[in-house]
Design a protein around this motif. Structure first.
Motif, PDB file in Angstrom:
ATOM      1  N   ASN A  22       0.860  -1.182   0.000  1.00 27.98           N
ATOM      2  CA  ASN A  22       0.000   0.000   0.000  1.00 27.98           C
ATOM      3  C   ASN A  22       0.898   1.234   0.000  1.00 27.98           C
ATOM      4  N   TYR A  23       0.689   2.125  -0.980  1.00 30.02           N
ATOM      5  CA  TYR A  23       1.561   3.278  -1.178  1.00 30.02           C
ATOM      6  C   TYR A  23       1.014   4.509  -0.467  1.00 30.02           C
ATOM      7  N   PHE A  24       1.954   5.305   0.082  1.00 28.50           N
ATOM      8  CA  PHE A  24       1.612   6.564   0.735  1.00 28.50           C
ATOM      9  C   PHE A  24       2.673   7.605   0.364  1.00 28.50           C
ATOM     10  N   PRO A  25       2.294   8.863   0.250  1.00 25.93           N
ATOM     11  CA  PRO A  25       3.298   9.889  -0.082  1.00 25.93           C
ATOM     12  C   PRO A  25       4.241  10.143   1.085  1.00 25.93           C
ATOM     13  N   GLY A  26       5.447  10.608   0.744  1.00 21.39           N
ATOM     14  CA  GLY A  26       6.410  10.993   1.781  1.00 21.39           C
ATOM     15  C   GLY A  26       7.408   9.896   2.095  1.00 21.39           C
ATOM     16  N   TRP A  27       8.449  10.306   2.819  1.00 23.61           N
ATOM     17  CA  TRP A  27       9.495   9.368   3.258  1.00 23.61           C
ATOM     18  C   TRP A  27       9.195   8.971   4.706  1.00 23.61           C
ATOM     19  N   GLU A  28       8.513   7.856   4.872  1.00 23.44           N
ATOM     20  CA  GLU A  28       8.101   7.396   6.198  1.00 23.44           C
ATOM     21  C   GLU A  28       9.324   6.989   7.027  1.00 23.44           C
ATOM     22  N   LEU A  29       9.227   7.242   8.330  1.00 24.96           N
ATOM     23  CA  LEU A  29      10.258   6.883   9.308  1.00 24.96           C
ATOM     24  C   LEU A  29      11.565   7.633   9.064  1.00 24.96           C
ATOM     25  N   PHE A  30      11.493   8.752   8.307  1.00 26.31           N
ATOM     26  CA  PHE A  30      12.706   9.525   8.052  1.00 26.31           C
ATOM     27  C   PHE A  30      13.266  10.113   9.348  1.00 26.31           C
ATOM     28  N   TRP A  31      12.379  10.504  10.254  1.00 29.83           N
ATOM     29  CA  TRP A  31      12.828  11.104  11.511  1.00 29.83           C
ATOM     30  C   TRP A  31      13.029  10.044  12.589  1.00 29.83           C
ATOM     31  N   PHE A  32      12.000   9.236  12.819  1.00 26.84           N
ATOM     32  CA  PHE A  32      12.094   8.246  13.895  1.00 26.84           C
ATOM     33  C   PHE A  32      11.475   6.930  13.422  1.00 26.84           C
ATOM     34  N   THR A  33      12.034   5.833  13.882  1.00 30.88           N
ATOM     35  CA  THR A  33      11.464   4.523  13.582  1.00 30.88           C
ATOM     36  C   THR A  33      10.292   4.246  14.530  1.00 30.88           C
TER      37      THR A  33
END
Length: 729
Positions: free
Chosen positions: A473-484
């Motif tokens: 499932n696709y979502f915009p943005g870079w997920e977990l870029f800041w925190f896991t």
């Protein structure tokens, strides 16, 4: 010199002398501190690079000649085959030259438009000058190998990705050079044409280009020389040409070293030939004319009509020749078949994944375990008991992809897929096979066999095999870029981190957030920062080391300081040889002795730039003012003092300007070298591209590379302005 008067009060000779000596002592102190800092940086940088290298410098130093000796030995044993091998690889050489020529031509045209649109006083839209300059900066900042690797993923291997990559970089590089020339044009001709009602295109064509054409052509020829090296290097990553053949022969090892030798001969001979040819024509284009005598004027009048006739023929012939050549390249590079070779599915994946992320819902069809993970990585797995809010159910897991797209994980490894406007799809995994109700002709977005089923929809992708069933499932943005997901700071706003109570009792919010971001296991910010530092370290060590070695050698190559012709000729040929072989090729050779790593890359840049700096420094030494040297000699100075006080101060501006220019350029080269031999941000970028799934990381690394190169560009210009009073526009 600083004003040493105070309030206009009269100064005695003694006070003036004291102030002057104090200023001299301060300058010596600052110079000594600068030298000390430079030595510390060089020594510590060398030690860091040596530690990070696969093999140590001192351990591998005695092996540095082993690989060249093996190549030369085998080539000598099979010397009778060299002519045939040279003929065999000559078509690959022609392809390399074609790549360089076409990319230079296209890049020069692009650079011409960008420069005219980004030059003050000439731009058609003055308010957009910063925009066009930033476009050219970005095009210049991205190394060719980055663009080529991405294009190879979409277009496949061959000369076309290399041609496009080099053309983009060339357009950005020439745009800056052309713009600097255009800013010095005489605007009277442009104003005169404007008064006649001439359009912007006519003003540029008739008022600007005749003034700048010699310099434009000179820079284009220089760029063509550089692009021959670049086109050969891109062959190492599968972009065709002679570099591709060289990589294969070197990777094969003993038994094909004679082929490597033949390719080296072709490549080195071509580079030196075009280097000399380009240098000769550039000098003819840019050298000044002496004062014209009456006889010269009469001869000029007599030849004027013939000259105009020849120019008319040239103006018609050159475009015709270029058109014929481009038609030849169109078919030689098989551009008509490009559409068939291009993988548009890869292009779509690249375009979507570079700015979005995927959440994987995976069922292990053997154990029945269901996991939820960002990008399908263990580091991005949801903690036990947590799952995305668009997943529901217990015995039957219902995955809502949106807009009526529903996937159900049912017991016994059964799966149901609802897609609006299409019959319900049922599938079951049994052993290694997948059984479905799909029959007849299937749409393009479904691929099905008894081993694998793949379904691609605008809302997500589904793959089914005997081993597992997976939904993306696709979502915009870079997920977990800041925190896991396992960080207590994940999902919290900046305001919460700054002003709320401690989210982790053991740490303050600020320090804890910085630590978790720095040690982010998904995006590896700490490793990325170190890789960027390593890339800059490669460029710094290589550039500065080359300058240190090239300066004394430059004296040996300068006629004014080296009276022995044989000594000068030997030194100049040494310069031609080491700069005629690209740094990437030196990297491959040196890696056999020192192993891959940052030290090997720095040494490769050092060797290549020693030749380039040696040529530049020797030319600068040829042009020093003899009167200053004679003045130092008249004081009874010893030979070393003559050089220190009579020669070095005259060439320092040239030395500093060229060293800083090359430091900026070598930052890009270090990225390429890192991609080839391992080290720096180039290695991380290559690894991310090779996985063909972490395109968001590729985009992240490319943004960082652009920022790094643009920063080094700015820093180099700023430092030139501080040290020698020159700053880039």
């Amino acid at each position: 010199m600083a004003d040493i008067s105070t309030g206009g009060a009269p100064q005695t000779v003694g006070s003036i002398q004291s102030a002057y000596m104090a200023q001299v002592q301060r300058r010596r102190l600052y110079g000594g501190l600068t030298l000390l800092i430079f030595i510390i940086l060089m020594v510590s940088g060398f030690n860091v690079a040596d530690d990070r290298n696969a093999g140590g410098f001192w351990e591998g130093l005695h092996q540095i000649g082993d690989y060249p000796a093996d190549v030369l030995s085998e080539a000598w044993e099979k010397r009778a085959d060299l002519p045939a091998l040279i003929a065999k690889y000559f078509p690959a050489l022609v392809e390399t030259i074609n790549i360089a020529a076409v990319s230079t031509l296209i890049g020069a045209m692009g650079g011409l438009f960008l420069s005219l649109l980004g030059t003050r006083g000439l731009a058609k839209w003055p308010r957009l000058i910063p925009l066009f300059r930033r476009i050219s900066d970005i095009m210049r900042a991205v190394p060719e190998i980055v663009i080529a690797l991405v294009l190879i993923f979409v277009l496949g291997g061959g000369p076309v990705p290399a041609m496009i990559a080099i053309a983009i970089h060339t357009a950005g590089a020439l745009a800056k050079m052309f713009s600097e020339v255009s800013e010095n044009t005489d605007l009277k001709a442009v104003e005169g044409l404007c008064s006649t009602g001439a359009t912007w295109s006519q003003r540029m064509l008739l008022g600007v280009l005749p003034q700048v054409a010699p310099n434009y052509v000179s820079y284009t020829l220089l760029r063509f020389e550089i692009n021959i090296r670049a086109s050969a290097i891109l062959g190492f990553v599968g972009a065709g040409g002679l570099g591709y053949e060289l990589r294969n022969s070197m990777a094969w090892g003993p038994g094909r070293f004679d082929e490597a030798a033949a390719i080296f001969i072709l490549l080195f001979g071509t580079i030196v030939f075009f280097d000399q040819l380009s240098s000769r024509y550039r000098n003819r284009l840019t050298e000044g004319q002496g004062p014209m005598t009456t006889t010269d004027l009469d001869a000029t009048k007599f030849e004027a009509e013939k000259l105009f006739h020849r120019k008319r023929l040239t103006g018609f012939g050159i475009p015709l020749v270029l058109a014929v050549y481009l038609v030849y390249v169109f078919f030689a590079f098989d551009l008509p078949g490009l559409a068939g070779r291009a993988n548009m599915e890869n292009a779509v994946t690249l375009a979507s994944d570079s700015w979005s992320h995927k959440v994987h819902v995976t069922r292990d069809n053997r154990s029945g375990e269901i996991t939820y993970a960002v990008e399908g990585e263990r580091k991005g797995r949801y903690p036990e008991g947590q799952r995305p809010d668009w997943v529901s159910g217990d015995n039957a897991i219902i995955i809502d992809l949106g807009r009526g797209h529903i996937v159900r994980y049912l017991p016994d490894n059964r799966t149901e897929i609802e897609i609006p406007g299409f019959p319900l799809i049922r599938a079951q995994a049994e052993g290694r096979t997948v059984t479905t109700n799909l029959r007849g002709d299937l749409p393009d977005w479904i691929s099905a066999s008894d081993r694998r089923v793949g379904i691609t929809t605008p809302e997500g992708r589904i793959t089914l095999t005997g081993a597992r069933t997976e939904v993306f499932n696709y979502f915009p943005g870079w997920e977990l870029f800041w925190f896991t997901l396992d960080s207590p700071y994940h999902g919290h706003s900046l305001g919460t981190l700054l002003f709320a109570d401690r989210l982790d009792p053991a740490r303050s919010n600020i320090s804890g957030a910085i630590s978790d971001w720095w040690n982010n296991a998904m995006w590896r910010h700490r490793d990325v920062a170190w890789a960027i530092g390593e890339t800059i370290l490669i460029a710094f060590l290589g550039t500065m080391g080359a300058a240190i070695i090239a300066l004394p050698l430059g004296f040996l190559a300068a006629k004014r300081f080296s009276p022995f012709m044989l000594e000068r000729a030997a030194t100049r040929r040494l310069f031609d040889f080491v700069r005629g072989v690209d740094a990437v090729i030196w990297t491959v050779v040196l890696a056999r002795a020192f192993g891959p790593g940052p030290l090997t890359g720095a040494l490769a840049i050092l060797i290549t730039d020693t030749g380039t700096f040696g040529k530049i420094f020797s030319e600068a030494l040829e042009n020093v003012d003899q009167k200053q040297i004679e003045g130092v000699v008249s004081t009874g100075a010893k030979p070393l003092q003559r050089y220190r006080f009579g020669v070095i101060p005259q060439i320092v501006p040239v030395l500093l300007a060229q060293i800083l220019y090359f430091l900026e350029s070598n930052t890009r080269s270090a990225t390429i070298i890192g991609a080839i031999t391992g080290g720096g941000i180039g290695l991380m970028l290559t690894q991310a591209i090779q996985t063909q799934k972490d395109w968001e990381e590729v985009a992240y690394y490319i943004v960082l590379i652009i920022a790094m190169v643009m920063f080094m560009d700015w820093f180099s210009g700023w430092l030139r302005g501080k040290l020698i009073g020159r700053k880039d526009a």
